[in-house]
Scaffold this motif. Structure first.
Motif, PDB file in Angstrom:
ATOM      1  N   UNK A  71       1.037  -1.251  -0.127  1.00 24.86           N
ATOM      2  CA  UNK A  71      -0.009   0.049  -0.040  1.00 24.86           C
ATOM      3  C   UNK A  71       1.014   1.375  -0.265  1.00 24.86           C
ATOM      4  N   UNK A  72       0.485   2.157  -0.868  1.00 25.74           N
ATOM      5  CA  UNK A  72       0.707   3.852  -0.637  1.00 25.74           C
ATOM      6  C   UNK A  72      -0.006   4.891  -0.430  1.00 25.74           C
ATOM      7  N   UNK A  73      -0.106   5.201   0.897  1.00 19.18           N
ATOM      8  CA  UNK A  73      -0.329   6.740   1.114  1.00 19.18           C
ATOM      9  C   UNK A  73      -0.063   8.136   0.222  1.00 19.18           C
ATOM     10  N   UNK A  74      -1.048   8.511   0.065  1.00 22.48           N
ATOM     11  CA  UNK A  74      -0.591   9.399  -1.147  1.00 22.48           C
ATOM     12  C   UNK A  74      -1.540  10.226  -0.748  1.00 22.48           C
ATOM     13  N   UNK A  75      -1.503  11.462  -1.068  1.00 26.52           N
ATOM     14  CA  UNK A  75      -2.109  13.157  -1.201  1.00 26.52           C
ATOM     15  C   UNK A  75      -2.994  13.159  -2.560  1.00 26.52           C
ATOM     16  N   UNK A  76      -4.502  13.151  -2.464  1.00 30.80           N
ATOM     17  CA  UNK A  76      -4.775  13.374  -3.893  1.00 30.80           C
ATOM     18  C   UNK A  76      -5.400  14.743  -4.218  1.00 30.80           C
ATOM     19  N   UNK A  77      -5.790  15.602  -4.978  1.00 34.89           N
ATOM     20  CA  UNK A  77      -5.652  16.296  -5.901  1.00 34.89           C
ATOM     21  C   UNK A  77      -6.317  17.791  -4.888  1.00 34.89           C
ATOM     22  N   UNK A  79      -0.540  12.250  -9.582  1.00 41.61           N
ATOM     23  CA  UNK A  79       0.723  12.871 -11.554  1.00 41.61           C
ATOM     24  C   UNK A  79       2.800  13.142 -10.918  1.00 41.61           C
ATOM     25  N   UNK A  80       2.201  13.400  -9.527  1.00 36.16           N
ATOM     26  CA  UNK A  80       4.035  13.262  -9.122  1.00 36.16           C
ATOM     27  C   UNK A  80       4.293  12.646  -8.070  1.00 36.16           C
TER      28      UNK A  80
END
Length: 485
Positions: A143-149, A233-234
């Motif tokens: 799993x990856x913890x991401x920040x959404x737009x 995106x980044x």
């Protein structure tokens, strides 16, 4: 019988059941505990189970004939169905298993380079047979913890479906003794390569690390793979991750008569799958659930392979708090003394099957098994017994299991280690000791336990499903006929 003359017999023996095919899919979809829990969630959703949250108030929300599940850390899952005749103080019919398996996990700082190769730092998880990880086509999942737009943070699953990592062995020409004395150092020899430095520079990602907050910890080429896989995106949208390595060779059926399952993670995804399937199958029959005085529950824990002492392991408060919340959810504002009395009553009317894979006798090392306790594939689920209580089985608890097995004519075997051999353990003894639950330890027989590639029997998938289903359906009746002093 001559199989050449009796082709109908031969063809029948080669048939692969739908439950075995579905199990193969379950394992292939579950390269990490997070994926195993997600696979379980999808099956429960399709079977009409409703997701609830631990952070919510359950008071008044759990109904007779209701079917529910929740997750903790997204790597442990608990699912249960409330019998139509259940009242607070009645028992709970429980099957416990675990979702994790020995593996290699990517370190918090994984960036390594040696002799012109880019490498990924890993650490060992559990007691794996690490030499089996060499020369395999490896990839990553977790799993990856991401920040959404929208500037929200979420957990997102990742599974790269092609081989990107490899741990090469040293050629025998450079070490003539390696075939006899292969004993790799887990820190220095077990480091996979991901690319050559030359190709990473010429064909890799843009090497402008201005916004790459993790570039000092991990190779940009690895981070770019993650970005593409989780569809952000980044790189700076990735805040953290928990990733394990897995073998990209899929699980499959093998043997001349399609009698073997060759697979990673049989320990313990086979018992997790069979417990899950049995719970779902036992609650498809609305009459069976309507007439049940108990709650039917499965708990698939994480971290058994490292001792279970985590917030989402079997040695946590998870099962105790779950039982308290379920049993007390519909008794209103009763006093603490009444609540505790109901909980204690429930515990002593409940029963736990601790389900973890067992050791089939090995044809090339049969002397490792005690002569009278040599479990074989296809001959039934194994009851595990140990006088020193490394397994929680007693005469009383094995009797209950045998009675449940009669419902669907499930064959059973027994296993006891040699007196001069060490004995592993399971979640059974710790849950039994912590809660006072009657417990039996069982498992399907397999070979090569903790290897990257294990072997089990196809018939045993069905054996375990029907044993657990019989237990869910028959335990209250069996228990009512047992005289307790």
């Amino acid at each position: 019988m001559n199989p050449i003359l009796d082709r109908s017999y031969q063809e029948e023996s080669n048939v692969i059941s739908n439950e075995v095919k579905d199990f193969i899919k379950f394992v292939n979809d579950s390269p990490s505990p997070f994926h195993a829990v997600e696979s379980a969630r999808l099956r429960l959703d399709n079977a009409g189970y409703k997701e609830i949250k631990e952070r919510e108030n359950w008071t008044g929300k759990l109904k007779n004939n209701g079917k529910y599940y929740f997750t903790r850390n997204r790597s442990t899952i608990v699912a249960f169905a409330v019998g139509g005749q259940y009242v607070p103080g009645n028992g709970i019919s429980i099957v416990g298993a675990h979702t994790d398996s020995p593996c290699l996990k990517i370190k918090p700082v994984s960036k390594k380079e040696s002799a012109g190769y880019l490498q990924v730092g890993v650490e060992t998880y559990g007691g794996g047979i690490w030499h089996t990880w060499f020369d395999r086509d490896l990839s990553i999942a977790g799993r990856v913890m991401i920040e959404t737009d929208e500037h929200r943070f979420e957990h997102r699953l990742i599974k790269i479906n092609r081989p990107i990592l490899r741990i090469p062995t040293l050629a025998i020409h450079l070490d003539r003794n390696i075939a006899e004395t292969f004993n790799p150092n887990k820190e220095t020899h077990l480091t996979p390569l991901i690319a050559t430095a030359t190709k990473a520079l010429t064909n890799g990602p843009d090497n402008d690390d201005k916004n790459r907050i993790s570039a000092s910890k991990h190779h940009p080429i690895l981070l770019d793979l993650l970005v593409k896989e989780v569809d952000v995106k980044a790189v700076n949208q990735i805040h953290d991750f928990e990733l394990c390595l897995y073998d990209t060779q899929p699980s499959t059926i093998g043997g001349a008569s399609n009698e073997f399952i060759f697979s990673a993670r049989l320990d313990n995804l086979m018992m997790s799958y069979t417990a899950l399937t049995a719970l779902i199958d036992s609650t498809k029959d609305t009459e069976s659930l309507c007439n049940d005085t108990n709650i039917r529950l499965i708990s698939l824990f994480d971290n058994e392979e490292i001792g279970s002492t985590t917030a989402h392991g079997a040695d946590s408060n998870l099962l105790e708090t779950t039982i308290r919340r379920i049993t007390l959810s519909n008794i209103g504002s009763s006093s603490d003394k009444i609540s505790q009395a109901i909980f204690e009553e429930t515990i002593h009317k409940s029963f736990l099957i601790s389900a973890d894979m067992a050791h089939a006798v090995h044809p090339n090392y049969s002397e490792k098994h005690e002569a009278n306790h040599r479990p074989q594939m296809h001959k039934g689920v194994v009851i595990k017994v140990n006088a020193n209580q490394r397994y929680a089985t007693t005469a009383a608890t094995s009797f209950i299991l045998r009675e449940a097995a009669k419902k669907y004519d499930v064959p059973l075997q027994e296993f006891c280690v040699r007196a001069d051999s060490p004995c592993g353990s399971t979640i059974g003894p710790m849950l039994s000791a912590n809660l006072g639950l009657r417990t039996v330890d069982i498992g399907n027989p397999q070979l090569s336990m903790h290897s990257i590639r294990e072997t089990a029997g196809t018939d045993d998938v069905g054996h375990a499903i029907r044993l657990f289903q019989g237990f869910f359906e028959e335990f209250p009746n069996i228990d009512s006929r047992i005289v307790i002093d």
